[in-house]
Write an enzyme that holds these catalytic residues in place. Structure first.
Site: not given
Ligand code: SAH
Length: 484
Positions: A252, A274, A389
């Site tokens: 990703d 994406k 998100m």
């Molecule tokens: N599978 C991932 C989520 C993917 S969706 C998980 O378990 O964390 C993507 C969303 O995750 C982003 O839009 C944000 O809301 C959050 N996210 C992922 N990495 C992040 C980070 N380093 N800091 C803050 N939010 C994060």
């Protein structure tokens, strides 16, 4: 890289050590261990060990000061006197003869430096800091000494004895590597580490025979691995091991480049991330690619930000694999909610304050899903919300939550780029969230935490690189309302 690490074969090669004290002694012993023929030039041998070695004819000693001269009969040269002028002269003569020279305690004059060594012969680990911090290299050496099995070398020796037979039995190089990976990760190594060399040898023989009979290992496999939220050290050990063994890595966009460096150098790395509002590979195409690669016999690491099963569409990829009857494993990761909460100092539950956490979203590409996400966030006392998100929709999300019973003064914390060096935490109240997003340019990836415990982001802020910004804070008001 300032220095290229090499393992030199010095067996029966002439090497020169200039100096006869304790430092010269240490270098001489190392060179002797590597099988070199060591010549020492020094007026006297102050080191007793060097005198004994000379008396036993294990080194040759020329009892004279260094006078310069051609050095091209030596492979390596060490200048270990306590006189800077002499050392500099040895270094200059070595340069003239195009020979590598180490000058003790003078990195400027060195054309090679001696690393710290972890010796598990025949396995040798060399550690260097480009001559900058011997203390750091010794610390790393200590760490490795405690981590690595004492009998590591036994596995290498066993592999050496079986190398040719395995090559003959498994001609395909990729397949052979898989066999050896199984040896190193499995029963064979476990026996060898425990000193059961005969059992190790038997297990290897048995493994090779059954490998030839059984085709199962020829099929590929998918590993759905959570890479964690950002910080490279937040991937699990299991995740890292599988990543290191994969032939192909589908990663990703949010996965940090330092995590990708854990992959094998020959592994094919494909970004399937994406980017919001940009054309990219669709989930359907991605599922198809994953299935095709595994069907072609590849071990594919599908590396996802956070946890693969939380807003990671892991379910859809598993379905595609299951449908095609392929093998897979799932390795959890630290999800953004956990990572961001920890690195922002926000307890997600807290005795007397919050007893439930809801992981949800206010926005996905599918608007039905988004509505359902916010709808699930009906106000409930003692519940912390972690919303993934939807940064651009924060004003709408806040309005929707207020319409569902949340007070506009409910504390919120937004964690942007959580767990990374670019982490920023914005503390505000739900009613100000939309304004905060616009005024402070909050951008993805960000995680929104809504609930009474969000206010602890101020009190428990601990992560040094993180920046804390308070926006239209109603902290005083919030504090008055909450007691626990
Ligand atoms: N599978 C991932 C989520 C993917 S969706 C998980 O378990 O964390 C993507 C969303 O995750 C982003 O839009 C944000 O809301 C959050 N996210 C992922 N990495 C992040 C980070 N380093 N800091 C803050 N939010 C994060």
């Amino acid at each position: 890289m300032q220095h290229l690490p090499l393992f030199a074969d010095l067996k029966d090669k002439d090497c020169l050590v200039v100096g006869g004290g304790a430092v010269a002694e240490r270098r001489t012993l190392l060179l002797l261990e590597a099988g070199a023929r060591v010549h020492v030039v020094a007026p006297t041998l102050k080191s007793e060990t060097l005198s004994e070695l000379s008396a036993d004819a294990r080194i040759t000693h020329e009892a004279r000061p260094y006078r310069g001269g051609p050095l091209d009969r030596y492979w390596l040269i060490v200048a270990a006197t306590d006189d800077h002028v002499t050392n500099a002269r040895v270094a200059a003569d070595s340069r003239a003869a195009r020979r590598l020279c180490n000058v003790v305690d003078d990195p400027e004059l060195c054309s090679f430096i001696m690393p710290a060594i972890v010796d598990r012969a025949p396995v040798t680990i060399a550690i260097g800091s480009s001559g900058l911090s011997p203390v750091l290299t010794r610390w790393i050496k200590g760490l490795l000494e405690t981590l690595l099995p004492e009998r590591l070398g036994a596995v290498a020796a066993l592999a050496g004895r079986w190398r040719e037979r395995v090559r003959a039995a498994i001609p395909d190089a990729d397949e052979r590597r898989r066999f050896w990976e199984r040896v190193v990760n499995g029963e064979v190594a476990a026996h060898a580490f425990a000193g059961r060399d005969l059992e190790a040898e038997d297990a290897l023989r048995g493994g090779l025979e059954s490998w030839a009979r059984d085709d199962a290992h020829k099929l590929g496999e998918a590993y759905l691995v959570g890479a964690g939220p950002g910080g490279a050290d937040l991937i699990t050990i299991r995740g890292r091991q599988l990543l290191a063994s994969a032939d192909v890595v589908l990663y990703d966009r949010l996965v940090s480049p330092s995590i990708l460096s854990y992959a094998r150098r020959e592994a094919e790395l494909i970004c399937v991330g994406k980017t919001p509002r940009r054309p990219s590979i669709t989930q359907k195409q991605l599922n198809r690619l994953l299935v095709q690669l595994v069907q072609a016999g590849k071990r594919v690491c599908r590396l996802k930000g956070g946890d693969p099963m939380i807003f990671g569409r892991g379910g859809e990829e598993l379905e595609a694999l299951a449908e095609a009857g392929l093998k897979f494993q799932v390795v959890p990761g630290v999800s953004a909610a956990e990572g961001c909460a920890a690195y922002a100092g926000v307890p997600l539950t807290l005795r007397g304050v919050a007893q439930a956490v809801l992981l949800t979203t206010g926005h996905t590409q599918d608007s039905q899903d988004s509505e359902a996400g916010v709808a699930a966030a009906e106000f409930a006392p003692g519940q912390t919300l972690a919303l993934y998100m939807g940064v651009a929709q924060y004003a709408d999300i806040a309005a929707a939550l207020i319409a569902r019973g949340y007070d506009a003064s409910t504390p919120v914390a937004v964690v942007e780029n959580g767990t990374t060096d670019r982490q920023r935490v914005i503390r505000t109240a739900l009613g100000s969230l939309g304004r905060a997003q616009a005024a402070l340019d909050i951008a993805p990836p960000a995680l929104l935490i809504v609930g009474e415990t969000a206010r602890f982001a101020e009190r428990y802020s601990w992560f040094e690189p993180s920046k804390l910004e308070i926006f239209e804070s109603e902290s005083a008001h919030e504090r008055a309302r909450v007691s626990y």
